[in-house]
Design a protein around this motif. Structure first.
Motif, PDB file in Angstrom:
ATOM      1  N   HIS A  74       0.941  -1.680  -0.177  1.00  0.00           N
ATOM      2  CA  HIS A  74      -0.406  -0.152  -0.253  1.00  0.00           C
ATOM      3  C   HIS A  74       0.793   0.704   0.029  1.00  0.00           C
ATOM      4  CE1 HIS A  74       0.850  -0.627   4.812  1.00  0.00           C
ATOM      5  NE2 HIS A  74       0.597   0.420   4.657  1.00  0.00           N
ATOM      6  N   GLU A  89      -4.042   3.621   1.730  1.00  0.00           N
ATOM      7  CA  GLU A  89      -3.664   3.735   3.611  1.00  0.00           C
ATOM      8  C   GLU A  89      -4.255   4.969   3.768  1.00  0.00           C
ATOM      9  OE1 GLU A  89      -0.896   2.536   5.806  1.00  0.00           O
ATOM     10  OE2 GLU A  89      -1.614   2.153   7.507  1.00  0.00           O
ATOM     11  N   HIS A 100       4.337   7.209   3.282  1.00  0.00           N
ATOM     12  CA  HIS A 100       4.954   5.701   3.055  1.00  0.00           C
ATOM     13  C   HIS A 100       4.941   5.511   2.027  1.00  0.00           C
ATOM     14  CE1 HIS A 100       1.832   4.435   6.268  1.00  0.00           C
ATOM     15  NE2 HIS A 100       2.440   3.504   5.225  1.00  0.00           N
ATOM     16  N   ALA A 154       4.701   1.460   1.276  1.00  0.00           N
ATOM     17  CA  ALA A 154       4.642  -0.149   2.165  1.00  0.00           C
ATOM     18  C   ALA A 154       4.251  -1.326   1.596  1.00  0.00           C
ATOM     19  CB  ALA A 154       3.223  -0.114   2.993  1.00  0.00           C
ATOM     20  N   GLU A 176       8.093   0.849   4.464  1.00  0.00           N
ATOM     21  CA  GLU A 176       7.444   0.123   5.123  1.00  0.00           C
ATOM     22  C   GLU A 176       7.284  -1.177   4.616  1.00  0.00           C
ATOM     23  OE1 GLU A 176       2.999   0.924   6.684  1.00  0.00           O
ATOM     24  OE2 GLU A 176       2.714  -1.216   7.391  1.00  0.00           O
TER      25      GLU A 176
HETATM   26 ZN    ZN Z   1       1.493   1.249   6.164  1.00  0.00          ZN
END
Ligand code: ZN
Length: 134
Positions: free
Chosen positions: A6, A53, A77, A79, A127
């Protein structure tokens, strides 16, 4: 790294961001979840194989509140899905990346996560996440 799991996006107001992304993607969020330990309220949208997200701060001490203060709304971020987070963390450490979490941490959406410090990844907060097996 299996795939981009994500992309995390910091938002000031989750409700209006959810409306925006519902218009953008043509479908609403499938899950809202608060992760108290990380100071975030999350909202997830599916986009094919991957997800968006949205992240809202739970309070002024949240890392998201600090991010918004410094950089404003936007991508927070990226991921990556990994099969074995312990193994991935060991590899990252051996490659010279700085781990923010020394042990895998419970994240949103039934994941174990670990963040890599953006100062060692060219300015992007990374992440690592692994699906939790029950
Ligand atoms: Zn995340």
């Amino acid at each position: 790294m299996n795939k981009i799991e994500h992309i995390g996006i910091a938002v000031a107001d989750l409700q209006s961001a959810e409306q925006l992304y519902t218009r953008l993607l043509g479908t609403g969020p499938y899950k809202r979840e608060t992760v108290e330990s990380q100071g975030v309220i999350t909202s997830f949208f599916k986009v094919g194989e991957t997800k968006i997200e949205l992240l809202e701060a739970t309070g002024p001490e949240s890392p998201i509140a600090k991010f918004l203060e410094k950089k404003g709304e936007g991508i927070h971020h990226v991921a990556y899905d990994v099969t074995d987070i312990g193994e991935a963390m060991a590899r990252m450490q051996a490659e010279g990346f700085t781990l923010i979490n020394q042990v895998p941490t419970p994240g949103a959406d039934n994941k174990l996560v670990c963040f890599l410090h953006p100062k060692t990844t060219g300015g992007v907060l990374i992440e690592l996440c692994q699906e939790r097996k029950e």
